[in-house]
Design a protein around this motif. Structure first.
Motif, mmCIF file in Angstrom:
data_model
loop_
_atom_site.group_PDB
_atom_site.id
_atom_site.type_symbol
_atom_site.label_atom_id
_atom_site.label_comp_id
_atom_site.label_asym_id
_atom_site.label_seq_id
_atom_site.Cartn_x
_atom_site.Cartn_y
_atom_site.Cartn_z
ATOM 1 N N GLN A 164 51.567 36.656 45.435
ATOM 2 C CA GLN A 164 50.684 37.128 46.501
ATOM 3 C C GLN A 164 51.334 38.280 47.279
ATOM 4 O O GLN A 164 50.639 39.197 47.735
ATOM 5 C CB GLN A 164 50.332 35.970 47.444
ATOM 6 C CG GLN A 164 49.478 34.882 46.810
ATOM 7 C CD GLN A 164 48.087 35.345 46.412
ATOM 8 O OE1 GLN A 164 47.660 36.449 46.749
ATOM 9 N NE2 GLN A 164 47.375 34.506 45.679
ATOM 10 N N ALA A 165 52.651 38.239 47.432
ATOM 11 C CA ALA A 165 53.357 39.339 48.107
ATOM 12 C C ALA A 165 53.230 40.631 47.296
ATOM 13 O O ALA A 165 53.003 41.718 47.854
ATOM 14 C CB ALA A 165 54.819 38.979 48.321
ATOM 15 N N GLU A 166 53.390 40.532 45.973
ATOM 16 C CA GLU A 166 53.211 41.695 45.108
ATOM 17 C C GLU A 166 51.767 42.204 45.197
ATOM 18 O O GLU A 166 51.526 43.418 45.264
ATOM 19 C CB GLU A 166 53.545 41.325 43.659
ATOM 20 C CG GLU A 166 53.165 42.361 42.611
ATOM 21 C CD GLU A 166 54.004 43.626 42.661
ATOM 22 O OE1 GLU A 166 53.624 44.611 41.992
ATOM 23 O OE2 GLU A 166 55.032 43.652 43.374
ATOM 24 N N ALA A 167 50.811 41.266 45.204
ATOM 25 C CA ALA A 167 49.406 41.646 45.302
ATOM 26 C C ALA A 167 49.130 42.394 46.614
ATOM 27 O O ALA A 167 48.416 43.405 46.632
ATOM 28 C CB ALA A 167 48.519 40.415 45.200
ATOM 29 N N ALA A 168 49.691 41.886 47.709
ATOM 30 C CA ALA A 168 49.498 42.528 49.016
ATOM 31 C C ALA A 168 50.071 43.941 49.011
ATOM 32 O O ALA A 168 49.462 44.877 49.567
ATOM 33 C CB ALA A 168 50.145 41.692 50.111
ATOM 34 N N ALA A 169 51.226 44.119 48.385
ATOM 35 C CA ALA A 169 51.841 45.445 48.316
ATOM 36 C C ALA A 169 50.975 46.412 47.508
ATOM 37 O O ALA A 169 50.820 47.586 47.876
ATOM 38 C CB ALA A 169 53.231 45.333 47.700
ATOM 39 N N ARG A 170 50.394 45.915 46.416
ATOM 40 C CA ARG A 170 49.520 46.756 45.594
ATOM 41 C C ARG A 170 48.243 47.125 46.358
ATOM 42 O O ARG A 170 47.763 48.261 46.288
ATOM 43 C CB ARG A 170 49.159 46.032 44.291
ATOM 44 C CG ARG A 170 50.326 45.875 43.322
ATOM 45 C CD ARG A 170 50.725 47.205 42.724
ATOM 46 N NE ARG A 170 51.682 47.043 41.638
ATOM 47 C CZ ARG A 170 52.167 48.045 40.924
ATOM 48 N NH1 ARG A 170 51.786 49.276 41.194
ATOM 49 N NH2 ARG A 170 53.041 47.835 39.965
#
Length: 349
Positions: A129-135
């Protein structure tokens, strides 16, 4: 020895490939090592009196499916899917797909041994989810999906996992055949080819397994699932084509965004109608319930886009799996552009 080898790869990989961070490799290594530590040979599991009866039945089914995979389908005969690991979570890992705002071509990430792939996998949902938020902050459409299993492509003996052990037997067989197919053939930097090849093998394998070992009820249930799958994929293909054409139009930014939103709303409405025709079957809610986007459609297409071509190739080879594997391996040796052209030609002929 294997653990040391994986750790060595993790240390060297960031030095060899600038597109992946040490932190990403670190979570991949620790997650995989934790999974492997939990794995216990199925024969040992079955020798224990304390194994719950429902789990015992499933483990016995796995061994039958595993023997069929190598003996009848010609899939790798190794230590994979001969051990069992209880992960204590719903998924083995979570994949993050990203696509530009007006494109259905997924963003790729490149790794030393797997090549470039169209997603990133995380053993922690929070990390995914952290990677998704960054994207999303970068302006991408993003999709995060739980994955019940993954293949190490023969580098390690992949275990059966608690994340899929309770699937119906036909689905259990499908997943095992799919993951073993990746061990048989994997082309670096071509996710569509790899996933569509494995999907074709899984379908052919389950049909043969059911013909030999399934009941009439099993076959009927599987055919119903296959019918719903075909209808769902037809819906995805329809809207993927619509959106690809629409994104080519020269329109003001806000108008283009409104048009995009309208088409996804229409997709959602058609999916609800389709779901109602299935009697409320919710197996595809993960993809289209909520707010589907470019990354959602890209993630589905990656797994199925070339399946019709592979099915045509299997038919051309008279349904003979060893010949089909050999023909697929020939295609795999070609440069990507030539391989794609040959796949189109196979489908057209």
């Amino acid at each position: 020895m294997r653990a040391r080898r994986l750790l060595l790869l993790a240390v060297l990989a960031p030095l060899l490939c600038g597109c992946a961070t040490l932190r990403y490799y670190s979570q991949a290594v620790s997650g995989h090592l934790d999974l492997m530590r939990r794995a216990v040979p199925i024969d040992e599991q079955l020798a224990r009196d304390a194994v719950p009866s429902a789990l015992r039945v499933k483990l016995e089914a796995v061994l039958r499916i595993r023997r069929f995979a190598s003996g009848e389908l010609g899939l790798p005969d190794n230590g994979s899917y001969k051990s069992y690991a209880d992960l204590g979570r719903p998924y083995a890992l979570w994949n993050v797909f990203a696509a530009p705002e007006f494109s259905l071509e997924p963003v790729t990430s490149c790794f030393v041994f797997a090549g470039c792939v169209s997603y990133r996998g995380y053993f922690s949902e929070a990390d995914a989810q952290a990677e998704a938020a960054a994207r999303r902050a970068q302006g991408y459409d993003v999709d995060v999906g739980g994955v019940p299993a993954y293949s190490t492509l023969g580098w390690f003996d992949d275990p059966v996992l608690s994340t899929f052990i309770r699937y119906p037997d036909a689905e259990l067989a499908r997943l095992i055949f799919h993951e073993l197919a990746h061990q048989l053939l994997y082309v670096k930097s071509d996710t569509r080819f790899n996933e569509s090849f494995a999907a074709t093998v899984e379908q052919a394998g389950v049909e043969r397994w059911l013909a030999q070992s399934g009941s009439d009820r099993d076959r009927s249930a599987y055919e119903r699932l296959q019918k719903m799958k075909r209808e769902f994929l037809a819906l995805v293909v329809k809207y993927k084509a619509l959106l690809e054409r629409y994104y080519q139009e020269d329109l003001p930014l806000e108008e283009k965004r409104l048009g995009k939103a309208l088409r996804f709303a229409e997709l959602d409405a058609e999916y609800r109608q389709l779901k109602a025709s299935w009697g409320g079957f919710a197996g595809y809610d993960r993809w289209l319930a909520g707010k589907p986007n470019n990354a959602t459609l890209a993630s589905v297409a990656l797994y199925t886009e070339l399946v019709p071509a592979f099915q045509a190739l299997l038919k051309r080879e008279g349904g003979d799996l060893p010949r089909f594997y050999a023909a697929a391996k020939e295609l795999a040796r070609l440069p990507k552009e030539e391989r794609d052209s040959r796949m189109r030609s196979i489908l057209e002929n």
